[in-house]
Design a protein around this motif. Structure first.
Motif, mmCIF file in Angstrom:
data_model
loop_
_atom_site.group_PDB
_atom_site.id
_atom_site.type_symbol
_atom_site.label_atom_id
_atom_site.label_comp_id
_atom_site.label_asym_id
_atom_site.label_seq_id
_atom_site.Cartn_x
_atom_site.Cartn_y
_atom_site.Cartn_z
ATOM 1 N N TYR A 96 99.017 11.307 -38.566
ATOM 2 C CA TYR A 96 97.849 10.441 -38.615
ATOM 3 C C TYR A 96 97.626 9.952 -40.042
ATOM 4 N N ASN A 97 96.985 8.786 -40.171
ATOM 5 C CA ASN A 97 96.547 8.375 -41.497
ATOM 6 C C ASN A 97 95.191 9.005 -41.793
ATOM 7 N N ASN A 98 94.653 8.721 -42.939
ATOM 8 C CA ASN A 98 93.421 9.358 -43.389
ATOM 9 C C ASN A 98 92.199 8.948 -42.585
ATOM 10 N N SER A 99 92.350 7.937 -41.745
ATOM 11 C CA SER A 99 91.252 7.515 -40.882
ATOM 12 C C SER A 99 91.374 8.089 -39.474
ATOM 13 N N GLY A 100 92.425 8.896 -39.244
ATOM 14 C CA GLY A 100 92.614 9.508 -37.942
ATOM 15 C C GLY A 100 93.400 8.663 -36.972
ATOM 16 N N GLN A 101 94.014 7.573 -37.439
ATOM 17 C CA GLN A 101 94.830 6.728 -36.583
ATOM 18 C C GLN A 101 96.281 7.187 -36.620
ATOM 19 N N VAL A 102 96.985 7.065 -35.501
ATOM 20 C CA VAL A 102 98.367 7.525 -35.407
ATOM 21 C C VAL A 102 99.277 6.610 -36.221
ATOM 22 N N ALA A 103 100.064 7.228 -37.122
ATOM 23 C CA ALA A 103 101.018 6.481 -37.937
ATOM 24 C C ALA A 103 102.447 6.657 -37.451
ATOM 25 N N ALA A 104 102.767 7.811 -36.855
ATOM 26 C CA ALA A 104 104.116 8.078 -36.356
ATOM 27 C C ALA A 104 104.048 9.289 -35.434
ATOM 28 N N SER A 105 105.068 9.442 -34.577
ATOM 29 C CA SER A 105 105.154 10.626 -33.728
ATOM 30 C C SER A 105 106.588 10.825 -33.283
ATOM 31 N N PHE A 106 106.912 12.075 -32.950
ATOM 32 C CA PHE A 106 108.224 12.380 -32.374
ATOM 33 C C PHE A 106 108.117 13.671 -31.582
ATOM 34 N N GLN A 107 109.134 13.937 -30.760
ATOM 35 C CA GLN A 107 109.145 15.131 -29.928
ATOM 36 C C GLN A 107 110.379 15.976 -30.210
ATOM 37 N N PHE A 139 114.412 29.055 -36.900
ATOM 38 C CA PHE A 139 114.829 28.289 -38.066
ATOM 39 C C PHE A 139 113.622 27.595 -38.699
ATOM 40 N N VAL A 140 113.640 27.464 -40.019
ATOM 41 C CA VAL A 140 112.824 26.433 -40.633
ATOM 42 C C VAL A 140 113.609 25.143 -40.459
ATOM 43 N N ALA A 141 113.128 24.267 -39.596
ATOM 44 C CA ALA A 141 113.804 23.005 -39.315
ATOM 45 C C ALA A 141 113.060 21.872 -40.001
ATOM 46 N N VAL A 142 113.807 20.957 -40.569
ATOM 47 C CA VAL A 142 113.248 19.821 -41.293
ATOM 48 C C VAL A 142 113.612 18.548 -40.554
ATOM 49 N N PHE A 143 112.606 17.748 -40.218
ATOM 50 C CA PHE A 143 112.786 16.513 -39.475
ATOM 51 C C PHE A 143 112.310 15.321 -40.290
ATOM 52 N N THR A 144 112.920 14.172 -40.032
ATOM 53 C CA THR A 144 112.376 12.928 -40.559
ATOM 54 C C THR A 144 111.168 12.528 -39.717
ATOM 55 N N ARG A 145 110.484 11.482 -40.123
ATOM 56 C CA ARG A 145 109.298 11.013 -39.400
ATOM 57 C C ARG A 145 109.659 10.450 -38.023
ATOM 58 N N SER A 146 110.922 10.109 -37.827
ATOM 59 C CA SER A 146 111.349 9.594 -36.535
ATOM 60 C C SER A 146 111.921 10.681 -35.634
ATOM 61 N N GLY A 147 111.998 11.920 -36.146
ATOM 62 C CA GLY A 147 112.443 13.031 -35.317
ATOM 63 C C GLY A 147 113.877 13.435 -35.500
ATOM 64 N N GLN A 148 114.564 12.907 -36.508
ATOM 65 C CA GLN A 148 115.939 13.325 -36.768
ATOM 66 C C GLN A 148 115.932 14.614 -37.571
ATOM 67 N N GLN A 149 116.635 15.626 -37.081
ATOM 68 C CA GLN A 149 116.695 16.898 -37.784
ATOM 69 C C GLN A 149 117.745 16.815 -38.891
ATOM 70 N N VAL A 150 117.323 17.054 -40.131
ATOM 71 C CA VAL A 150 118.193 16.826 -41.287
ATOM 72 C C VAL A 150 118.544 18.099 -42.041
ATOM 73 N N ALA A 151 117.851 19.184 -41.810
ATOM 74 C CA ALA A 151 118.162 20.438 -42.499
ATOM 75 C C ALA A 151 117.522 21.584 -41.743
#
Length: 302
Positions: A96-107, A139-151
């Protein structure tokens, strides 16, 4: 590829993109009242201006599955949270952005634990992940904002981002510090002195110190693992310690009344201090409209 603890692992599982006293003007006085406090109340994720006392609900969380699992970027611009289905086989991360609006999501599929943490540059989200195909490995899994697991690092129990984009993590073998590329990690401290694996990590704004909890009390250490010392003790539980925006104070929640983890604030003590749930002498309550604040999440000041 089989990996050892905290070795790099790129997972090939399916990722779906997609007391403080109150002044006469209602502000907070005496508790390090600068910055914006973010916290999860019973029905809403809130922000409270510690100087003016103005409060605002950003996100309706009354129906959320995990009301404690929020993180706010260091610049206060974005908020990340996650919800899971009743069967826990689908987990959605929402930024969410600072106003509570959705900026991105992934599953992602199945079994996420702990609190998601957004990287300092806001390009990545990390979380403790236990995919069904390898359960109970985690695991500590690291994802991009689009949901790609990178580490990812296997075996870690908890973690926090450093300002420079590295991760500090805990596991049964100790505290570990990753390299900037998130491709390896080195042990910086032993944890054999603790009855549990330390958790609830938070790194100071200058990246020099790490707060954590063990046995429901707050500890601190230098980033290289030295200077480890206990900061608080009590007959109840001190949860989710977090640095103030200037690194001079510590916010945390005190769980003692059964229905309210009240937000407290204190100076960084030079020795272990005893927290009295009935007193504001050492760690005052943070108040809004002369009422204590109860938070299910880490009390984050940005």
């Amino acid at each position: 590829m089989k990996t050892t603890i905290l070795s790099l692992i790129l997972l090939c599982f399916l990722v779906l993109p997609m007391a403080c006293s109150k002044d006469k003007n209602g502000g907070i006085a005496g508790g390090g009242g600068q910055g914006i406090l973010y916290y999860a109340a019973f029905k809403g994720f809130m922000k409270l201006d510690l100087r003016s006392g103005q409060q605002q609900q950003l996100i309706d969380i009354g129906s959320m599955s995990h009301q404690e699992r929020f993180d706010v970027s260091r610049d206060g611009a974005e908020i990340v949270a996650y919800e899971e289905s009743l069967s826990s086989d689908q987990v959605r991360f929402t930024i969410y952005n600072n106003s509570g609006q959705v900026a991105a999501s992934f599953q992602v599929r199945q079994y996420v634990n702990g609190v998601p943490r957004i990287s300092p540059d806001k390009s990545k989200v990390a979380v403790i992940w236990q995919p069904a195909s390898t359960y109970p490995r985690k695991f500590v899994a690291v994802f991009t904002r689009s949901g790609q697991q990178v580490a990812g690092f296997e075996g870690a129990s908890d973690y926090a981002w450093l300002p420079d984009g590295r991760l500090v993590m805990t596991a049964s073998g100790g505290f570990y510090l990753s390299n900037p590329q998130l491709t390896s990690a080195s042990r910086i401290a032993d944890v054999s002195r603790f009855a549990d694996v330390p958790g609830q990590l938070d790194v100071s704004p200058d990246g020099a110190s790490v707060l954590f909890t063990s046995n429901y009390h707050v500890w601190v250490m230098n980033l290289d693992g030295s200077g480890m010392r206990q900061l608080t003790t009590s007959d109840v539980k001190e949860w989710y310690p977090a640095w103030s925006a200037d690194g001079k104070k510590i916010f945390f929640t005190l769980d003692w009344s059964g229905n309210c983890k009240e937000v407290r604030v204190m100076d960084v003590p030079g020795q272990t201090v005893s927290i009295d749930p009935h007193s504001d002498a050492v760690a005052p309550r943070v108040l809004s409209d002369n009422n204590r604040i109860c938070s299910a999440s880490r009390p984050m000041v940005r």
